[in-house]
Design an enzyme around this catalytic site. Structure first.
Site, short mmCIF file in Angstrom:
data_model
loop_
_atom_site.label_atom_id
_atom_site.label_comp_id
_atom_site.label_asym_id
_atom_site.label_seq_id
_atom_site.Cartn_x
_atom_site.Cartn_y
_atom_site.Cartn_z
N TYR A 34 0.97 -1.52 -0.32
CA TYR A 34 -0.24 -0.06 0.06
C TYR A 34 1.00 1.06 0.16
O TYR A 34 0.45 2.20 -0.68
CB TYR A 34 -0.95 -0.12 1.21
CG TYR A 34 -2.28 0.92 1.18
CD1 TYR A 34 -3.21 0.86 0.51
CD2 TYR A 34 -2.00 2.17 2.00
CE1 TYR A 34 -3.75 1.99 0.37
CE2 TYR A 34 -2.80 3.01 2.56
CZ TYR A 34 -3.84 3.26 1.68
OH TYR A 34 -4.75 3.99 1.45
N LYS B 200 1.22 3.95 -2.80
CA LYS B 200 0.31 5.85 -2.37
C LYS B 200 1.53 6.44 -3.04
O LYS B 200 1.70 7.35 -3.32
CB LYS B 200 0.11 5.43 -1.26
CG LYS B 200 -1.06 4.59 -1.05
CD LYS B 200 -2.96 5.83 -1.57
CE LYS B 200 -3.72 4.73 -1.66
NZ LYS B 200 -4.65 5.68 -2.27
#
Length: 246
Positions: free
Chosen positions: A154, A158
């Site tokens: 993740y 990002k």
């Protein structure tokens, strides 16, 4: 306040959470909306936005599929004749410690969060270049700036969005298109609601402003970056995290 009146916004991940909050806020500012969700029905979101007096349509599908994304923007252009704003918000999590993380869990997060956003960025840019106007806002995360244990996949997705934002901003600026990112901190959503009181209190101890963020905090930032008032802002990551990361 009609700061976005006359504008058309495509918002991904719009059925709940931050995406839904941005959709509601944009509708309140007069923007017509084309909402996108991977699986969840959009009926309630569309009804809520239409209740604010704007036009709202939507599609359900996988933004990591370029063919779906191409169809999405063809339909949005056919329905509204233009696309002024893209909110790249759709994302998934598959948390796990590095040594235990399955390859599929890494690949899925990168495929949806990063490649899916790239697909939308590319298709939206084609329309915006012809218009010589556009506002693109990628929803990153504080963990894209700081990293987080258990979120290698993740955090990478990002952080990738921030890099993509800067590169696209340089490519598209001459065409009247701004590209920015928002990096939310810990925001009160269904996801953070699962943390439990003890975990939430521990996080708040690390936040100088002493509270978790509200979806409205993110929506307000998105309104600004999409508005005429941010016409001279591009390649920027707006960190909305209560001071958690400076």
């Amino acid at each position: 306040m009609d700061r976005l009146k006359g504008k058309v916004a495509v918002i991904t991940g719009a059925s709940r959470g931050i995406g839904l909050g941005i959709a509601e806020a944009f509708a309140g500012e007069g923007a017509d909306l084309f909402l996108v969700s991977q699986k969840s029905p959009l009926d309630d979101a569309l009804s809520m936005c239409r209740g604010k007096g704007v036009r709202a349509e939507g599609m359900t599908g996988d933004i990591s599929d370029p063919e779906f994304v191409n169809t999405l923007f063809v339909n949005a252009k056919k329905e509204f004749d233009r696309v002024d704003i893209l909110i790249n918000n759709a994302g998934i999590t598959r948390d796990g410690l590095l040594l235990r993380m399955k390859e599929a869990d890494f690949d899925d997060v990168i495929r949806v969060n990063l490649k899916g956003s790239f697909n939308c960025l590319k298709s939206a840019s084609k329309l915006m270049i012809k218009q010589r106007f556009g506002r693109i806002i990628n929803i990153s995360s504080v963990v894209g700036e700081t990293g987080n244990a258990g979120q290698v996949n993740y955090s990478a997705s990002k952080a990738g969005l921030i890099g993509m934002t800067k590169s696209a901003a340089k490519e598209l600026a001459s065409r009247g298109i701004t590209v920015n990112a928002i990096a939310p901190g810990y925001i009160v959503t269904d996801m953070t609601g699962e943390m439990g009181v003890a975990a939430a209190n521990k996080i708040m101890e690390a936040i100088p402003l002493g509270r978790l963020g509200d979806i409205a905090d993110i929506a307000d930032g998105a309104i600004y970056l999409a508005s005429d008032g941010a016409g001279y802002v591009t390649g920027h990551t707006l960190s909305i995290n209560g001071g958690l990361a400076m």
